[in-house]
Design a protein around this motif. Sequence first.
Motif, PDB file in Angstrom:
ATOM      1  N   GLU A 176       1.225  -1.296  -0.039  1.00 22.71           N
ATOM      2  CA  GLU A 176      -0.046   0.190  -0.370  1.00 22.71           C
ATOM      3  C   GLU A 176       1.401   1.085  -0.239  1.00 22.71           C
ATOM      4  O   GLU A 176       0.742   2.576  -0.933  1.00 22.71           O
ATOM      5  CB  GLU A 176      -0.854  -0.220   1.394  1.00 22.71           C
ATOM      6  CG  GLU A 176      -1.880  -0.342   1.477  1.00 22.71           C
ATOM      7  CD  GLU A 176      -2.804  -1.351   2.456  1.00 22.71           C
ATOM      8  OE1 GLU A 176      -2.525  -0.054   3.589  1.00 22.71           O
ATOM      9  OE2 GLU A 176      -3.732  -2.012   2.413  1.00 22.71           O
ATOM     10  N   ARG A 177       1.569   1.339   1.021  1.00 18.34           N
ATOM     11  CA  ARG A 177       2.814   2.263   1.338  1.00 18.34           C
ATOM     12  C   ARG A 177       3.487   2.535  -0.432  1.00 18.34           C
ATOM     13  O   ARG A 177       4.139   4.235  -0.687  1.00 18.34           O
ATOM     14  CB  ARG A 177       3.504   2.513   1.851  1.00 18.34           C
ATOM     15  CG  ARG A 177       4.644   3.304   2.317  1.00 18.34           C
ATOM     16  CD  ARG A 177       4.258   4.626   2.617  1.00 18.34           C
ATOM     17  NE  ARG A 177       4.906   5.931   2.603  1.00 18.34           N
ATOM     18  CZ  ARG A 177       4.149   7.177   1.414  1.00 18.34           C
ATOM     19  NH1 ARG A 177       3.032   7.018   1.368  1.00 18.34           N
ATOM     20  NH2 ARG A 177       4.991   8.477   1.816  1.00 18.34           N
ATOM     21  N   ALA A 178       3.791   1.844  -1.355  1.00 17.49           N
ATOM     22  CA  ALA A 178       4.879   1.087  -2.754  1.00 17.49           C
ATOM     23  C   ALA A 178       3.772   2.439  -3.504  1.00 17.49           C
ATOM     24  O   ALA A 178       4.324   3.317  -3.738  1.00 17.49           O
ATOM     25  CB  ALA A 178       5.733   0.006  -2.827  1.00 17.49           C
ATOM     26  N   GLU A 179       2.097   1.891  -3.432  1.00 14.94           N
ATOM     27  CA  GLU A 179       1.959   1.938  -4.003  1.00 14.94           C
ATOM     28  C   GLU A 179       1.427   3.827  -3.898  1.00 14.94           C
ATOM     29  O   GLU A 179       1.161   4.911  -5.371  1.00 14.94           O
ATOM     30  CB  GLU A 179       0.626   1.210  -4.528  1.00 14.94           C
ATOM     31  CG  GLU A 179      -1.053   2.547  -5.072  1.00 14.94           C
ATOM     32  CD  GLU A 179      -2.467   1.750  -5.914  1.00 14.94           C
ATOM     33  OE1 GLU A 179      -3.311   1.783  -6.457  1.00 14.94           O
ATOM     34  OE2 GLU A 179      -1.964   0.676  -5.176  1.00 14.94           O
ATOM     35  N   GLU A 180       1.330   4.508  -2.691  1.00 10.60           N
ATOM     36  CA  GLU A 180       0.664   5.495  -2.242  1.00 10.60           C
ATOM     37  C   GLU A 180       2.215   5.984  -2.720  1.00 10.60           C
ATOM     38  O   GLU A 180       1.686   8.031  -2.978  1.00 10.60           O
ATOM     39  CB  GLU A 180       0.775   5.615  -0.988  1.00 10.60           C
ATOM     40  CG  GLU A 180      -0.547   5.421  -0.148  1.00 10.60           C
ATOM     41  CD  GLU A 180      -0.137   5.076   1.223  1.00 10.60           C
ATOM     42  OE1 GLU A 180       0.599   5.293   2.052  1.00 10.60           O
ATOM     43  OE2 GLU A 180      -1.723   5.039   2.014  1.00 10.60           O
ATOM     44  N   ILE A 181       3.365   6.418  -2.089  1.00 16.75           N
ATOM     45  CA  ILE A 181       4.503   7.006  -2.947  1.00 16.75           C
ATOM     46  C   ILE A 181       4.435   6.910  -4.943  1.00 16.75           C
ATOM     47  O   ILE A 181       4.306   7.884  -5.120  1.00 16.75           O
ATOM     48  CB  ILE A 181       5.775   5.583  -2.707  1.00 16.75           C
ATOM     49  CG1 ILE A 181       6.209   6.090  -0.860  1.00 16.75           C
ATOM     50  CG2 ILE A 181       7.067   6.624  -3.055  1.00 16.75           C
ATOM     51  CD1 ILE A 181       7.116   5.153  -0.526  1.00 16.75           C
ATOM     52  N   ALA A 182       4.079   5.699  -5.178  1.00 17.61           N
ATOM     53  CA  ALA A 182       3.964   6.131  -6.808  1.00 17.61           C
ATOM     54  C   ALA A 182       2.888   7.167  -6.682  1.00 17.61           C
ATOM     55  O   ALA A 182       3.516   8.264  -8.059  1.00 17.61           O
ATOM     56  CB  ALA A 182       3.642   5.043  -7.423  1.00 17.61           C
TER      57      ALA A 182
END
Length: 381
Positions: A176-182
């Motif tokens: 979830e955090r990786a997608e948020e960062i993107a």
Amino acid sequence: MSRSGEFCPRCGDEIPEEADERPDLGGAGGGRNTERVLCDACYFEEFDLVDAPDVVQVRVCSRCGAVHKGNRWVDIGAEDYTDIAVEQVSEALGVHVDAQSVAWQVAPEQVDQNNIRMHAEFSGVIRGTPVTEQVVVPVRISRQTCKRCGKIAGGSFASIVQVRADERDPTDEERERAEEIAREYVAAREETGDRNAFVTEVKEVDDGLNMKISTNQMGLGIAKRITAQLGGSYSDSRRLITEDEDGQELYRMTYAVRLPRYRRGEVIDPDDGDGPVLVRSVQGNLKGVRLATGADYEASFEAGDAPDAERLGFREDAVPTTLVAVEDENAVQVLDPETFESVTVPRPDYLDTDADEVPVLKSQAGLHVLPDDGGDAGDDA
């Protein structure tokens, strides 16, 4: 009334001398403007103060709401296009070059979702005579698809960011955090006006996350930010996909992000013989706190963020238990949360000996007293 000796070429009436003395507004060749030598009656008979188009079309993207201006699409972030209609009508209207002291106002009339009538009133002074004129310009909102949305709908992308983890699968929180960062990175670029910034697709796979990104530069930026915030490293590879019209080779880049083997909040037992460690940071060399003493721990440069260690559990697995007694400066007794027997365990520096309860983690290596704050000091941002 004094006479100029000149006659109107249209009606034949003699032109008053004051009219003849008006400045010549003819062309660059010095010739006299026909309108200038007309008498006032003939001049005003066909005079138009305002040159207005029959209709003004405002092109709007039905997907993102962008407006087409000039030769490009512009994000305006508006649901009501009245202001845009006023602006484009204003740009399309022309005022007679001879007019002086021109003033105007426009009032929009919303007919329906896609049609607006612009009521414009102009006033000015021509040949010393005040004149006014009213025009109504229909505005049509044309719903289309902008180039950017067309690319997204068509699945266009130039790079892939793959998120994986070393010897484990990324957690739900990491995905979830990786997608948020993107998406945060892309949104920041969009705010600067970059319409080539978008995420085409995000897909969860068994061992991680795959994201299709609009450009290679965006993919690289996202990979860097994920590793900066979640730790680990990334590598890249490229594949030739086509050539452009100038014969330049175009490549699709894949950025493989590898998250650290261990994650913050995990309890591991390095093979150095000094006991378990609560991981505090996975940025650069792994850092943590020794559970036996409370001393800081940092992996060697060679080990980096993945020292050889046994996994014992996670901070969230800890449970509160009774602090039975303080034996000495090196040991305390706590109640085993499963057997309810008193067990002697090491006394780390962070343990509050006045506390009634302390958090403990039970593993195959025994009971470990954890810091109350989870060792958050110095954690990754």
